[in-house]
Design an enzyme around this catalytic site. Structure first.
Site, PDB file in Angstrom:
ATOM      1  CG  HIS A  12       5.708  -6.371  -7.933  1.00 59.29           C
ATOM      2  ND1 HIS A  12       5.973  -7.524  -7.453  1.00 59.29           N
ATOM      3  CD2 HIS A  12       5.025  -6.025  -7.371  1.00 59.29           C
ATOM      4  CE1 HIS A  12       5.168  -8.093  -7.033  1.00 59.29           C
ATOM      5  NE2 HIS A  12       4.605  -7.085  -6.820  1.00 59.29           N
ATOM      6  CG  HIS A  66      -1.417  -7.241   1.274  1.00 55.76           C
ATOM      7  ND1 HIS A  66      -0.141  -6.973   1.906  1.00 55.76           N
ATOM      8  CD2 HIS A  66      -0.845  -7.996   0.283  1.00 55.76           C
ATOM      9  CE1 HIS A  66       1.009  -6.828   1.269  1.00 55.76           C
ATOM     10  NE2 HIS A  66       0.718  -7.640   0.494  1.00 55.76           N
ATOM     11  CD  GLU A  68       2.389  -5.782  -3.038  1.00 57.55           C
ATOM     12  OE1 GLU A  68       1.689  -6.899  -2.650  1.00 57.55           O
ATOM     13  OE2 GLU A  68       3.022  -5.479  -3.998  1.00 57.55           O
ATOM     14  CG  ASP A  70      -1.873  -5.783  -5.210  1.00 62.90           C
ATOM     15  OD1 ASP A  70      -1.070  -5.443  -4.279  1.00 62.90           O
ATOM     16  OD2 ASP A  70      -1.573  -7.079  -5.737  1.00 62.90           O
ATOM     17  CG  HIS A 131       3.788 -10.244  -0.785  1.00 61.43           C
ATOM     18  ND1 HIS A 131       3.220  -9.342  -1.894  1.00 61.43           N
ATOM     19  CD2 HIS A 131       4.428 -10.719  -1.374  1.00 61.43           C
ATOM     20  CE1 HIS A 131       4.061  -8.925  -2.959  1.00 61.43           C
ATOM     21  NE2 HIS A 131       5.044  -9.883  -2.325  1.00 61.43           N
ATOM     22  CG  ASP A 150      -0.892 -11.178  -2.398  1.00 61.88           C
ATOM     23  OD1 ASP A 150      -1.568 -10.550  -2.857  1.00 61.88           O
ATOM     24  OD2 ASP A 150      -0.151  -9.880  -1.449  1.00 61.88           O
ATOM     25  CE1 TYR A 178      -0.698 -14.206  -6.762  1.00 60.98           C
ATOM     26  CE2 TYR A 178       0.170 -15.372  -5.319  1.00 60.98           C
ATOM     27  CZ  TYR A 178      -0.351 -14.219  -6.165  1.00 60.98           C
ATOM     28  OH  TYR A 178      -0.892 -13.844  -4.460  1.00 60.98           O
ATOM     29  CG  HIS A 209      -4.140 -10.675  -7.254  1.00 64.11           C
ATOM     30  ND1 HIS A 209      -3.975 -10.074  -7.608  1.00 64.11           N
ATOM     31  CD2 HIS A 209      -3.530 -11.476  -6.306  1.00 64.11           C
ATOM     32  CE1 HIS A 209      -3.203  -9.124  -7.017  1.00 64.11           C
ATOM     33  NE2 HIS A 209      -2.596  -9.996  -5.916  1.00 64.11           N
TER      34      HIS A 209
HETATM   35 FE1  FEO Z   1       0.931  -8.379  -1.732  1.00 59.11          FE
HETATM   36 FE2  FEO Z   1      -1.209  -8.811  -4.802  1.00 59.11          FE
HETATM   37  O1  FEO Z   1      -0.113  -8.081  -3.219  1.00 59.11           O
END
Ligand code: FEO
Length: 379
Positions: A12, A66, A68, A70, A131, A150, A178, A209
């Site tokens: 993004h 989470h 999101e 991903d 996040h 995250d 990040y 991640h």
């Molecule tokens: Fe807020 Fe890695 O997603």
């Protein structure tokens, strides 16, 4: 159980030079939980990894830290393989997961704040806005292991799994980038999350991640404390674009002035440098200076893009200034100043707005202004 994405370069709007990973973890006691899943195109990879260890049909829990995509993008498909698994998410995650994936049986951590896997416990803590509003972390007290989703992540693709196995300069660059590009606007809520973890004994942090922090975990916790507090170095980031090198000359003169005081200047041209890389540089700098030529009575487009990005990220505790050049009519400097104010930058007034090409005297004024900034930011 997750997947390494060596190819992704755009998260993004943030350039991920070294790809990323979508980490999912199996926690095995007498019962087994899968914590988080992977981005949808990587479902098969995650499934293969799980099948190497167990029959996914025997999963007892799936935890969605989470919503999101991903991390939740493979939730629906893996839940169909594991029909008896209880899916746990935060209260605020439930409507989001249903919006993305349709009706699903979901259990809130309000009713189930922890699960006993038999020999291992998974205990859940909501960390809203670290996040998204739904974000939460899972903690295994028996292993003093935090599954932080995250928080504490890095967009860093690697076949290594632990922080002590990768190049340290690369690791810290990516952990910094990040934080700067994802978590910086959420510093207050990330601070709340860090505070909530203050009493928790943590030997290892496994984010969703990048690599797992298993060595010197205190280093990344200390870095987060510095970042949420807006701590900075005696450094100025000057970022600019230029049509006929006039604004560039001004940027270089300001840098020279800053350098003359012993403070550090770093200069980035926005045609050659992605805005997200500039933001990474700004995280630990005390000052931000933005230069733009006036093009058609307005700001230069690359500078406008950078300002829009910085305005959303709101770097905390910065001083700054705008400067620029124009032909027959100005306008860019005023626009840059307005946008910097909206980004929360405390402006240092100046009149560095010159027609056509800086004269020797105007060059000297740029250098003097740089020296004044250098004196302000020197510790
Ligand atoms: Fe807020 Fe890695 O997603």
């Amino acid at each position: 159980m997750g997947a390494v994405d060596w190819d992704v370069r755009n998260f993004h709007g943030y350039v991920t030079h070294r790809g990323t990973s979508y980490n999912a973890y199996l926690v095995q006691g007498e019962k087994t939980a899968l914590v988080d899943t992977v981005k949808a195109p990587f479902y098969e990879t995650m499934l293969r990894h799980i099948e190497e260890v167990m029959d996914p049909g025997e999963l007892d829990y799936i935890v969605a830290n989470h919503a999101e995509p991903d991390h939740s993008g493979s939730l629906k498909r893996i839940s169909e393989k594991a029909p008896d698994a209880t899916i746990v998410s935060s209260e605020r995650g439930i409507p989001v997961l249903r919006k993305y994936y349709g009706d699903m049986d979901l259990v809130s951590i309000k009713e189930t704040p922890s699960v006993d896997l038999g020999g291992k416990t998974l205990s859940f803590t909501p960390v809203p806005m670290a996040h998204w509003p739904d974000s939460m972390v899972s903690y295994i007290p028996e292993d003093r292991l935090l599954l932080s989703n995250d928080a504490f992540g890095q967009h860093l693709a690697s076949e290594a799994r632990f922080n002590d196995e990768v190049d340290q300069a690369v690791l810290w660059r990516e952990a910094t980038a990040y934080y700067a590009n994802i978590l910086m606007p959420l510093s207050r809520t990330v601070n709340n999350a860090v505070k909530a973890l203050a009493g928790v004994e943590i030997d290892m942090i496994a984010p969703s991640h990048g690599v797992i922090w298993r060595k010197d975990v205190g280093d990344i916790l200390a870095a987060y404390k510095r970042w949420v507090g807006g701590e900075s170095k005696p450094r100025a980031v000057i970022t600019y674009d230029s049509m006929w090198k006039s604004t560039q000359e001004m940027a270089y003169a300001i840098a020279e002035g800053i350098g003359s005081t012993g403070a550090e200047a770093r200069v980035f041209n926005l045609t050659g440098t992605h805005r997200s890389d500039v933001i990474t540089e700004i995280l630990e700098a005390r000052a931000v200076l933005v230069g733009s030529p006036t093009l058609n009575n307005h700001v230069y487009p690359t500078v406008a893009g950078f300002l829009a990005y910085m305005r959303g990220l709101k770097p905390p505790n910065k001083i700054g200034a705008a400067f620029g050049s124009y032909g027959w009519a100005g306008g860019a400097k005023r626009f840059v100043e307005e946008q910097m104010k909206l980004a929360g930058v405390e402006l240092v007034e100046n009149d560095l707005d010159f027609s056509y090409k800086p004269t020797e005297e105007e060059w000297r004024r740029c250098r003097e202004f740089g020296a004044a900034i250098g004196e302000k930011i020197k510790h």
